[in-house]
Design a protein around this motif. Structure first.
Motif, PDB file in Angstrom:
ATOM      1  N   TYR A 178      22.521  67.588 -69.374  1.00 10.86           N
ATOM      2  CA  TYR A 178      23.048  66.513 -69.789  1.00 10.86           C
ATOM      3  C   TYR A 178      23.657  67.322 -71.076  1.00 10.86           C
ATOM      4  O   TYR A 178      23.463  68.011 -71.718  1.00 10.86           O
ATOM      5  CB  TYR A 178      21.789  65.132 -70.604  1.00 10.86           C
ATOM      6  CG  TYR A 178      23.048  64.419 -71.060  1.00 10.86           C
ATOM      7  CD1 TYR A 178      23.547  64.016 -70.111  1.00 10.86           C
ATOM      8  CD2 TYR A 178      22.293  63.642 -72.182  1.00 10.86           C
ATOM      9  CE1 TYR A 178      24.348  62.668 -70.620  1.00 10.86           C
ATOM     10  CE2 TYR A 178      22.473  62.426 -72.283  1.00 10.86           C
ATOM     11  CZ  TYR A 178      23.725  61.798 -71.756  1.00 10.86           C
ATOM     12  OH  TYR A 178      24.093  60.926 -72.327  1.00 10.86           O
ATOM     13  N   MET A 179      25.214  67.069 -70.712  1.00  8.55           N
ATOM     14  CA  MET A 179      26.856  67.687 -71.618  1.00  8.55           C
ATOM     15  C   MET A 179      27.099  66.269 -72.341  1.00  8.55           C
ATOM     16  O   MET A 179      27.352  65.867 -72.042  1.00  8.55           O
ATOM     17  CB  MET A 179      27.755  67.989 -70.430  1.00  8.55           C
ATOM     18  CG  MET A 179      28.891  69.236 -71.757  1.00  8.55           C
ATOM     19  SD  MET A 179      30.026  69.585 -70.455  1.00  8.55           S
ATOM     20  CE  MET A 179      30.420  68.636 -69.778  1.00  8.55           C
ATOM     21  N   LEU A 180      27.300  67.035 -73.519  1.00 15.11           N
ATOM     22  CA  LEU A 180      27.397  65.904 -74.382  1.00 15.11           C
ATOM     23  C   LEU A 180      28.477  66.019 -75.550  1.00 15.11           C
ATOM     24  O   LEU A 180      28.210  67.801 -75.975  1.00 15.11           O
ATOM     25  CB  LEU A 180      26.657  65.195 -75.961  1.00 15.11           C
ATOM     26  CG  LEU A 180      24.964  64.823 -74.909  1.00 15.11           C
ATOM     27  CD1 LEU A 180      23.981  64.485 -76.137  1.00 15.11           C
ATOM     28  CD2 LEU A 180      25.208  62.933 -73.886  1.00 15.11           C
ATOM     29  N   THR A 181      30.021  66.011 -76.138  1.00 16.26           N
ATOM     30  CA  THR A 181      30.342  66.407 -76.741  1.00 16.26           C
ATOM     31  C   THR A 181      30.828  65.118 -77.818  1.00 16.26           C
ATOM     32  O   THR A 181      32.046  65.699 -78.722  1.00 16.26           O
ATOM     33  CB  THR A 181      31.967  66.497 -76.092  1.00 16.26           C
ATOM     34  OG1 THR A 181      32.279  65.030 -75.625  1.00 16.26           O
ATOM     35  CG2 THR A 181      31.569  67.203 -74.942  1.00 16.26           C
ATOM     36  N   GLN A 182      30.520  63.602 -77.945  1.00 15.71           N
ATOM     37  CA  GLN A 182      30.592  62.736 -78.752  1.00 15.71           C
ATOM     38  C   GLN A 182      29.898  63.204 -80.285  1.00 15.71           C
ATOM     39  O   GLN A 182      28.972  63.845 -80.248  1.00 15.71           O
ATOM     40  CB  GLN A 182      30.063  61.297 -78.472  1.00 15.71           C
ATOM     41  CG  GLN A 182      31.334  60.715 -78.085  1.00 15.71           C
ATOM     42  CD  GLN A 182      30.888  59.502 -77.540  1.00 15.71           C
ATOM     43  OE1 GLN A 182      30.320  59.036 -78.792  1.00 15.71           O
ATOM     44  NE2 GLN A 182      30.547  59.162 -76.716  1.00 15.71           N
TER      45      GLN A 182
END
Length: 337
Positions: free
Chosen positions: A20-24
């Motif tokens: 799961y990729m997050l950038t926020q």
């Protein structure tokens, strides 16, 4: 933080998703303790990792509970993920399209809101921070002595932010609204270079240790304004009284909306009844007509009914509530000022 990561790992396993990729920034901070200042890619997988900007490496290594590696390029990051056998990749729905196109040819991609779901329920520490932010904001508001204040809307907004910072806030949680007279019928009015007219509507909040607060007060003067204020007060109070775990968020919105509609002002209530807050000023769930989220203990949500009479004036009253067996208002600022 680790419990949130573990919960997401369970969701990934259930949904047959490898990472799961997050950038926020606030989501990265929520899971790791490190808040990016430039950019970062937080990959939740069996061995979570954050690819951080070189400018952030010092702060990331200091603050992050997740392993940190300096970002080199998209190609290097994608290659390393593929070597681990990652094929199914979840992303945040808010991921920029320009970033999504970098990954779409190498992974089966789907959008998930796993972190948002975790953030719905506040921990005791988060509740303490929201409470402190509220206390700071309300103390600062009282310092304005608003009924005797002869400054302009812009000057009052500036002073309110200054007071909040002097009282311990890092900054305001959104652009402070100080509006009066005819412009009070605009829910998101911008403070002007004019002295206060009647009524006066102020919507403001502080950030303490990353967490937001939110309040609105409307000060009325005429009989006509008081009549509308009383209706909004009734909707505010009865909506809060109706809140309890097990109900749907839309049911609380209906309580407030039905009261205002019964008085003939349904078309003048032009926004939802409330929204969650935390690291962001607007989070999920919210008290709106379409939100069928079931209310749970530990949620923190605003209640802010309003009536807006175009070309005349508007009234909004807002408090933030913590939900346990019932809803309790955070802070002690009176509605009637």
């Amino acid at each position: 933080m680790q419990i949130h990561v573990n919960n997401i790992l369970k969701k990934l396993q259930e949904d047959n998703i490898h990472a799961y990729m997050l950038t926020q920034f606030n989501n990265v901070s929520y899971l790791s303790g490190y808040k990016p200042t430039s950019f970062a890619f937080c990959i939740i997988k069996e061995n979570p990792i954050i690819y951080a900007s070189g400018m952030d490496m010092e702060i990331a290594k200091r603050d992050s509970a997740i392993e940190v590696k300096e970002y080199e390029s998209y190609e290097v990051m994608i290659s390393e993920l593929k070597k681990e056998g990652i094929k199914n990749l979840a992303i945040e729905p808010t991921l920029p399209f320009s970033t999504y196109v970098r990954f779409r040819d190498d992974f089966n991609i789907c959008a998930k809101t796993y972190v948002n779901e975790q953030r719905m329920i506040k921990t005791p520490r988060e509740i303490e921070n929201i409470t402190k932010a509220t206390e700071i904001a309300q103390k600062s508001f009282l310092q304005l002595d608003i009924r005797n204040n002869e400054s302009t809307e812009k000057e009052i907004a500036f002073d309110l932010v200054r007071y909040m910072i002097e009282n311990g806030a890092s900054k305001e949680s959104f652009d402070t609204i100080v509006t009066s007279g005819v412009n009070s019928s605009l829910p998101h009015a911008v403070p002007g270079a004019k002295k206060l007219q009647e009524p006066i509507l102020i919507d403001w909040g502080a950030i303490f240790d990353g967490y937001c607060s939110d309040n609105t007060r409307t000060i009325v003067f005429s009989e006509a304004q008081q009549e509308i204020w009383d209706i909004v007060r009734e909707a505010h109070d009865k909506a809060i009284k109706a809140i309890k775990p097990g109900l749907k968020c839309c049911e609380i919105d209906k309580v407030a909306r039905d009261i205002i509609s019964d008085y003939g002002y349904g078309d003048n209530f032009i926004h939802s009844t409330g929204h969650s807050l935390g690291l962001d000023i607007h989070e999920t769930p919210g008290f709106s007509t379409r939100d069928e989220t079931v209310i749970e203990k530990g949620m923190v949500i605003t209640v802010e009914p309003g009536i807006y009479l175009e070309g005349e004036f508007g009234v909004r009253l807002e408090d933030t509530v913590l939900i346990s067996k019932k809803a309790s208002i955070i802070g002690d600022l009176p509605l009637n000022l």
